[in-house]
Design an enzyme around this catalytic site. Structure first.
Site, mmCIF file in Angstrom:
data_model
loop_
_atom_site.group_PDB
_atom_site.id
_atom_site.type_symbol
_atom_site.label_atom_id
_atom_site.label_comp_id
_atom_site.label_asym_id
_atom_site.label_seq_id
_atom_site.Cartn_x
_atom_site.Cartn_y
_atom_site.Cartn_z
ATOM 1 N N GLU A 199 7.204 -1.541 -4.851
ATOM 2 C CA GLU A 199 8.235 -2.833 -4.751
ATOM 3 C C GLU A 199 7.504 -3.687 -3.652
ATOM 4 O O GLU A 199 6.934 -3.306 -2.790
ATOM 5 C CB GLU A 199 9.328 -2.050 -3.811
ATOM 6 C CG GLU A 199 10.338 -2.988 -3.723
ATOM 7 C CD GLU A 199 11.881 -2.796 -3.117
ATOM 8 O OE1 GLU A 199 11.850 -1.419 -2.903
ATOM 9 O OE2 GLU A 199 12.532 -3.496 -2.652
ATOM 10 N N LYS A 205 7.213 1.413 4.645
ATOM 11 C CA LYS A 205 7.046 0.118 4.865
ATOM 12 C C LYS A 205 8.011 -0.384 5.879
ATOM 13 O O LYS A 205 7.479 -1.508 6.439
ATOM 14 C CB LYS A 205 7.154 -0.546 3.571
ATOM 15 C CG LYS A 205 5.845 -0.411 2.524
ATOM 16 C CD LYS A 205 6.131 -0.837 1.188
ATOM 17 C CE LYS A 205 7.029 -0.110 0.435
ATOM 18 N NZ LYS A 205 7.064 -0.720 -0.939
ATOM 19 N N ARG A 241 5.696 13.747 -1.349
ATOM 20 C CA ARG A 241 5.070 12.443 -0.962
ATOM 21 C C ARG A 241 4.065 12.960 0.216
ATOM 22 O O ARG A 241 4.498 14.133 0.405
ATOM 23 C CB ARG A 241 6.100 11.597 -0.366
ATOM 24 C CG ARG A 241 7.056 12.032 0.956
ATOM 25 C CD ARG A 241 8.165 10.993 1.001
ATOM 26 N NE ARG A 241 7.641 9.780 1.230
ATOM 27 C CZ ARG A 241 7.938 8.512 0.703
ATOM 28 N NH1 ARG A 241 8.756 8.713 -0.552
ATOM 29 N NH2 ARG A 241 7.489 7.384 0.989
HETATM 30 P P1 ATP Z 1 8.286 3.167 1.532
HETATM 31 O O1 ATP Z 1 9.038 4.304 2.017
HETATM 32 O O2 ATP Z 1 7.049 3.474 2.259
HETATM 33 O O3 ATP Z 1 8.413 1.992 1.634
HETATM 34 P P2 ATP Z 1 8.556 3.500 -1.238
HETATM 35 O O4 ATP Z 1 8.694 4.550 -1.922
HETATM 36 O O5 ATP Z 1 9.826 2.518 -1.036
HETATM 37 O O6 ATP Z 1 7.741 3.627 0.120
HETATM 38 P P3 ATP Z 1 7.415 1.766 -3.128
HETATM 39 O O7 ATP Z 1 6.697 0.390 -3.370
HETATM 40 O O8 ATP Z 1 8.745 1.887 -4.126
HETATM 41 O O9 ATP Z 1 7.423 2.348 -1.927
HETATM 42 O O10 ATP Z 1 6.636 2.941 -3.989
HETATM 43 C C1 ATP Z 1 5.662 2.891 -5.063
HETATM 44 C C2 ATP Z 1 5.178 4.197 -5.596
HETATM 45 O O11 ATP Z 1 4.396 4.880 -4.515
HETATM 46 C C3 ATP Z 1 6.604 4.934 -5.882
HETATM 47 O O12 ATP Z 1 6.179 5.632 -6.975
HETATM 48 C C4 ATP Z 1 6.701 5.843 -4.646
HETATM 49 O O13 ATP Z 1 7.107 7.218 -5.152
HETATM 50 C C5 ATP Z 1 5.076 6.310 -4.292
HETATM 51 N N1 ATP Z 1 4.994 6.468 -2.847
HETATM 52 C C6 ATP Z 1 5.447 5.753 -1.814
HETATM 53 N N2 ATP Z 1 5.303 6.409 -0.739
HETATM 54 C C7 ATP Z 1 4.501 7.674 -1.057
HETATM 55 C C8 ATP Z 1 3.924 8.598 -0.426
HETATM 56 N N3 ATP Z 1 4.095 8.659 1.134
HETATM 57 N N4 ATP Z 1 3.167 9.688 -0.822
HETATM 58 C C9 ATP Z 1 3.234 9.533 -2.271
HETATM 59 N N5 ATP Z 1 3.570 8.660 -3.013
HETATM 60 C C10 ATP Z 1 4.330 7.396 -2.152
HETATM 61 MG MG MG Z 2 10.894 1.813 -2.557
#
Ligand code: ATP
Ligand code: MG
Length: 567
Positions: free
Chosen positions: A45, A279, A269
């Site tokens: 995102e 984020k 994760r």
């Molecule tokens: P955050 O909670 O840090 O904002 P998010 O999951 O909302 O992370 P996205 O941009 O939606 O962030 O994630 C893009 C991809 O990266 C998704 O497939 C997500 O599952 C993966 N991802 C995000 N954080 C992690 C993590 N800590 N470990 C492994 N994969 C991750």
């Molecule tokens: Mg997200």
């Protein structure tokens, strides 16, 4: 419950057994599913910069496609118009490329707003979706709890015609934000809360960074994600474990819409000690000025790690070592540091830098005044092809104040009154006199040097225990050195009560002056060195023609554990 480096899987990939996702992929290929095709996607995102957790996901998605001759799309999950920005889109692309990966297609969930809208109408026509006028609070109250069924909305049984009409008018902008939503008609008594008539669309009169004002209704994540996967023909849709409970809904939409059956698979994760990863929290650190920006070298962002001196290979190595599993865990940030240390040990030149605001001047009283000689020093003992370089040596040199003690304890092998030490790559010296100012502060050491002890042709027969680094006073260059420490003081910030910002380490950045050898005259941002006995350092982009700035990437050894015990 941290995983120390030694416990990690450090076998080379070819030797390691398949992780559970590779096993699934191999089974799918063997069964001829999707004609043996493997197509993954990385779906960020664009509401912030990528972090090391995303790197794990990137390495997994691109790595699988590489291994099985497949493809990986980069898809921006940009269904929330309010938090997204093109600055983030650009940074994400740059970071994925920097990590060493190239995508098959660059797509945006917003590319599919038209298709998703058609999917929604299709569900309405099948009697599987309805427009609900309930407020957000009413919908929340109807939801029930995991142990009690929810209640059906009074609008649940609207006719197909009425739903279609209302949904079209929602799209046409006839209603204000929050006035109505489109919901799936599934099961308000389902034990899975995500199946209790989840919201598909909400009204948001907001400008979108790509579609502008074309839409005033936006799909929810659950309605957009699986359908986007399906539109792209994604075979294996990998996401983190918290989406496991969404999987039945992911499957429900695909089944009811009769579209390409992408398959969701969850993995754990990445969580790192002393690190926050979300984020939202990283944005707070940036906006509230706790760090200098998204690329502050203390940040766990890819941009921060890059500026800190991490290499793409070290991050890929880290992702490989932590492996892929379905169990949540907390990885020791020391493992990440181990990976970069391993690489830099093989690749960096060893240089001398006296990292000290107030270095000690050593005057070699028996060394001819005005004389300068060149001493030869190995660039990298770990790499025989790296050769040697010359370094000027003269009558006055700086050493670090810590390398001298007036009243040393036993086994202190550095310099002390009457004691001897070797100046690396040069001579053995002996401390003859300690000069102090009126306040008692040491201003200078007067030493003799042993002419026969020159490194490489030492005939002095003397044995000294200690070797220290130095720079010639007349030739040294001044530099700014930024020493970083953990940004947070607690091992597992998520396990603490209260605001994570209460645990910010006030000493996470220390800026000190250093005197570096003249070979560093023309360094460029991103170049990396080992400062002998000090650690690995990287040239910061703040460096300019008249100012040199180095970031400490990592110390030579893991001193953190020791500090903790002392503290
Ligand atoms: P955050 O909670 O840090 O904002 P998010 O999951 O909302 O992370 P996205 O941009 O939606 O962030 O994630 C893009 C991809 O990266 C998704 O497939 C997500 O599952 C993966 N991802 C995000 N954080 C992690 C993590 N800590 N470990 C492994 N994969 C991750
Ligand atoms: Mg997200």
């Amino acid at each position: 419950m941290t995983e120390a480096p030694r416990e990690a899987d450090n076998r080379v990939p070819e030797e390691r057994s398949l992780n559970f996702i590779e096993q699934i992929v191999e089974d799918d290929i063997a069964a001829g599913r999707n004609e043996g095709r493997v197509h993954t996607r990385f779906p960020p995102e664009p509401n912030g910069y990528l972090h090391i957790g995303h790197a794990k996901s990137i390495c997994l998605n691109f790595g699988l496609a590489d291994k099985y001759g497949g493809k990986t799309n980069l898809r921006f999950d940009d269904t929330n118009p309010v938090t997204e920005d093109t600055e983030y889109v650009e940074s994400i692309k740059a970071d994925v490329r920097w990590l060493g990966f190239d995508w098959e297609n660059e797509f945006y969930a917003s590319d599919y707003f038209g298709r998703l809208y058609e999917f929604a109408e299709k569900l309405i026509l099948k009697g599987l979706a309805y427009v609900d006028d309930s407020s957000a609070e009413e919908i929340a109250a109807q939801k029930g709890t995991p142990t009690e069924p929810g209640q059906e909305s009074p609008y649940r049984n609207r006719s197909v015609e009425e739903n279609l009409d209302l949904f079209r008018r929602m799209r046409a902008g006839e209603f204000p934000d929050g006035a109505k939503v489109l919901r799936s008609k599934i099961d308000m008594a389902s034990p899975n809360m995500h199946l209790r008539d989840p919201i598909m669309y909400r009204i948001k009169h907001a400008h979108h960074h790509r579609t502008g004002d074309a839409w005033c209704i936006y799909p929810m994540y659950d309605f957009a994600h699986g359908q986007s996967d399906s539109i792209e023909g994604i075979t294996h849709s990998l996401c983190t474990l918290e989406f496991e409970v969404h999987r039945p809904l992911y499957g429900w939409y695909i089944e009811k819409l009769e579209i390409f059956p992408s398959r969701q698979i969850e993995f754990s994760r990445l969580n790192l000690t002393y690190t926050v990863m979300s984020k939202r929290k990283l944005l707070q650190l940036v906006n509230e000025g706790h760090v200098r920006g998204w690329d502050d070298p203390r940040m766990p962002t890819i941009a921060g790690l890059r500026r800190r001196g991490y290499t793409p290979a070290s991050i890929r190595d880290f992702a490989d070592r932590i492996g892929i599993a379905r169990r949540d865990n907390l990885i020791d940030v020391g493992l990440l540091e181990f990976c970069i240390r391993e690489e830099l040990n093989k690749t960096t030149h060893r240089v001398m830098a006296v990292v000290d605001e107030r270095p000690l001047k050593v005057v070699l009283t028996n060394y001819p005044e005005g004389q300068v000689e060149s001493v030869s020093i190995e660039n990298n003992p770990e790499d025989s092809a790296s050769g040697n370089r010359q370094m000027p040596f003269s009558r006055e040199v700086y050493i670090e104040r810590d390398d001298f003690m007036e009243n040393p304890p036993k086994k202190y092998f550095r310099l002390s009154p009457g004691g001897m030490v070797r100046l690396k790559a040069a001579y053995i010296i002996k401390c003859e006199e300690v000069v102090k100012d009126e306040t008692g502060e040491i201003t200078e050491l007067r030493c003799s040097y042993i002419p026969e002890s020159r490194s490489g042709s030492d005939t002095s027969g003397l044995k000294v225990q200690g070797t220290i680094h130095w720079v010639s006073v007349a030739h040294a260059l001044e530099a700014e050195v930024r020493l970083y420490d953990r940004l947070l003081t607690v091992e597992d910030p998520s396990a603490e009560e209260g605001d994570f910002k209460d645990f910010i380490n006030p000493k996470s950045l220390e800026v000190v002056r250093a005197y570096v050898e003249p070979s560093l005259q023309e360094v460029h941002p991103g170049e990396r060195f080992q400062f002998m006995r000090k650690g690995y350092f990287c040239v910061d982009p703040d460096t300019s023609a008249d100012r040199m700035v180095f970031n400490r990437t990592v110390t030579l050894k893991d001193t953190w554990a020791k500090e903790q015990k002392k503290g």
